[in-house]
Design an enzyme around this catalytic site. Structure first.
Site, PDB file in Angstrom:
ATOM      1  N   ALA A   1       3.672   7.064  -1.825  1.00 37.32           N
ATOM      2  CA  ALA A   1       4.824   7.477  -2.624  1.00 37.32           C
ATOM      3  C   ALA A   1       4.364   8.327  -3.806  1.00 37.32           C
ATOM      4  O   ALA A   1       4.901   9.409  -4.065  1.00 37.32           O
ATOM      5  CB  ALA A   1       5.601   6.257  -3.116  1.00 37.32           C
TER       6      ALA A   1
ATOM      7  N   SER B   1       0.818  -1.214   0.000  1.00 39.34           N
ATOM      8  CA  SER B   1       0.000   0.000   0.000  1.00 39.34           C
ATOM      9  C   SER B   1       0.852   1.265   0.000  1.00 39.34           C
ATOM     10  O   SER B   1       0.346   2.362  -0.269  1.00 39.34           O
ATOM     11  CB  SER B   1      -0.917   0.014   1.232  1.00 39.34           C
ATOM     12  OG  SER B   1      -0.147   0.056   2.426  1.00 39.34           O
ATOM     13  N   LYS B   2       2.135   1.130   0.302  1.00 42.41           N
ATOM     14  CA  LYS B   2       3.017   2.297   0.346  1.00 42.41           C
ATOM     15  C   LYS B   2       3.176   2.952  -1.020  1.00 42.41           C
ATOM     16  O   LYS B   2       3.580   4.115  -1.116  1.00 42.41           O
ATOM     17  CB  LYS B   2       4.376   1.910   0.914  1.00 42.41           C
ATOM     18  CG  LYS B   2       4.326   1.337   2.326  1.00 42.41           C
ATOM     19  CD  LYS B   2       3.759   2.324   3.325  1.00 42.41           C
ATOM     20  CE  LYS B   2       3.842   1.795   4.741  1.00 42.41           C
ATOM     21  NZ  LYS B   2       3.310   2.742   5.745  1.00 42.41           N
ATOM     22  N   ASP B   3       2.856   2.204  -2.089  1.00 41.49           N
ATOM     23  CA  ASP B   3       2.880   2.819  -3.419  1.00 41.49           C
ATOM     24  C   ASP B   3       1.969   4.037  -3.464  1.00 41.49           C
ATOM     25  O   ASP B   3       2.250   5.022  -4.155  1.00 41.49           O
ATOM     26  CB  ASP B   3       2.397   1.821  -4.476  1.00 41.49           C
ATOM     27  CG  ASP B   3       3.423   0.738  -4.772  1.00 41.49           C
ATOM     28  OD1 ASP B   3       4.470   0.696  -4.099  1.00 41.49           O
ATOM     29  OD2 ASP B   3       3.166  -0.075  -5.680  1.00 41.49           O
TER      30      ASP B   3
END
Length: 314
Positions: free
Chosen positions: A56, A51-53
């Site tokens: 970012a 989910s960090k995409d």
């Protein structure tokens, strides 16, 4: 003609076009065993694997809109991360024309460093220490961004733990997707907290739109957040005198659990107001490992420890 148009619309605009809109998946073994419909958000289908995409892409594009970042100017994105956010930043940075420098604690899996390097990032591993120490991985990343010099570009510190854009990314993307995919029929949301951005953003979005929906924190052993949510005091059993074995959170689980409040997580515990969370569940390392093996054996789902504690808590 219609078929050609449909095919054209299905083509993503570069790797960043693949971020988000991940499906929900019914976790059959847990749903059948409990009699509840337990659904997982398949964030591992994001191109960077987590989910960090979302944050970012959101943070970098916001910085571009504000004139803080300009592609192909040797600008460098700096961040202190346990790994996943770094992988996402390195991927998006490369796709958009930026350099990337990641600082991470040396006790994190070496495979994360190797993957970051393959994405073209510079990786610096530092000894784990408290956030109040100038050599903490987050503080080192901040300092490096401030010291960065380039003829045309600049250093940009993402600051995922305190940056409100982390919350906004999930409030504007993850939350709406869950609401749409469940047709508004969701009883509870369960999630761990590293930076606090996901659980805060999704919780705020759902609670403003779904009457009666509950939100629970899944917290690894050694983290003080569960005790803070349930009893108002930041404390973990592993902090008792004579029991502490590591600098920060004493757990095998990477990426979630803290013994301090980040600005993003603090949104769930407003001063003078009611908590946005309905409770917290502490999950032992043993239960997290057992759950990860159970999901692989019974559902064919190969997930990490942070996803496992969500399933245990759910």
């Amino acid at each position: 003609m219609e078929r050609s148009t449909a095919c054209a619309l299905a083509v993503a605009n570069g790797v960043v076009g693949l971020i988000g809109n991940t499906p929900l998946v019914r976790i059959n073994s847990l749903s059948d065993a409990t009699g509840c419909e337990i659904l997982g958000k398949a964030e591992f289908l994001n191109p960077g694997g987590s989910s960090k995409d979302r944050i970012a892409l959101y943070v970098i594009e916001r910085a571009e809109q504000e004139g803080l970042l300009v592609p192909h100017t040797n600008s460098c994105i700096f961040e202190g991360t346990s790994g996943s956010t770094g992988i996402s930043l390195a991927m998006v940075a490369r796709a958009k024309g930026y350099l990337c420098h990641i600082v991470m604690p040396s006790d994190q899996a070496i495979e994360k460093s190797q993957l970051l390097e393959r994405h073209g990032a510079t990786v610096e591993r530092v000894a784990p220490c408290s956030i109040v120490d100038k050599n903490n991985f987050v503080n080192v990343a901040r300092r490096l961004a401030q010291e960065y010099r380039s003829d045309k570009g600049r250093g940009y510190f993402v600051d995922q733990f305190e940056n409100p854009m982390n919350f906004e990314a999930h409030y504007r993307t993850t939350g709406p997707e869950i609401l749409r995919q469940t047709h508004g029929r969701v009883d509870a949301f369960v999630h761990g907290s590293g930076t606090g951005g996901t659980i805060a953003g999704v919780t705020w979005f759902l609670k403003q739109r779904v009457p009666g929906v509950r939100s629970y924190l899944a917290d690894p052993q050694g983290s003080g957040l569960a005790n803070k949510v349930n009893h108002g005091v930041m404390f973990a059993d592993t902090e008792r005198e004579g029991t502490r074995r590591r600098q920060q959170v004493d757990t095998l689980v990477e990426g979630v659990g803290l013994n301090r409040l980040t600005r993003n997580f603090a949104r769930l515990l407003p001063q003078g107001g009611a908590s946005m969370l309905d409770g917290a569940v502490s999950v032992s390392d043993a239960d997290a490992v057992r759950m990860s093996r159970w999901l692989m054996a019974n559902d064919g789902l190969f997930v990490g420890s942070s996803a496992s504690i969500n399933c245990v808590a759910a």
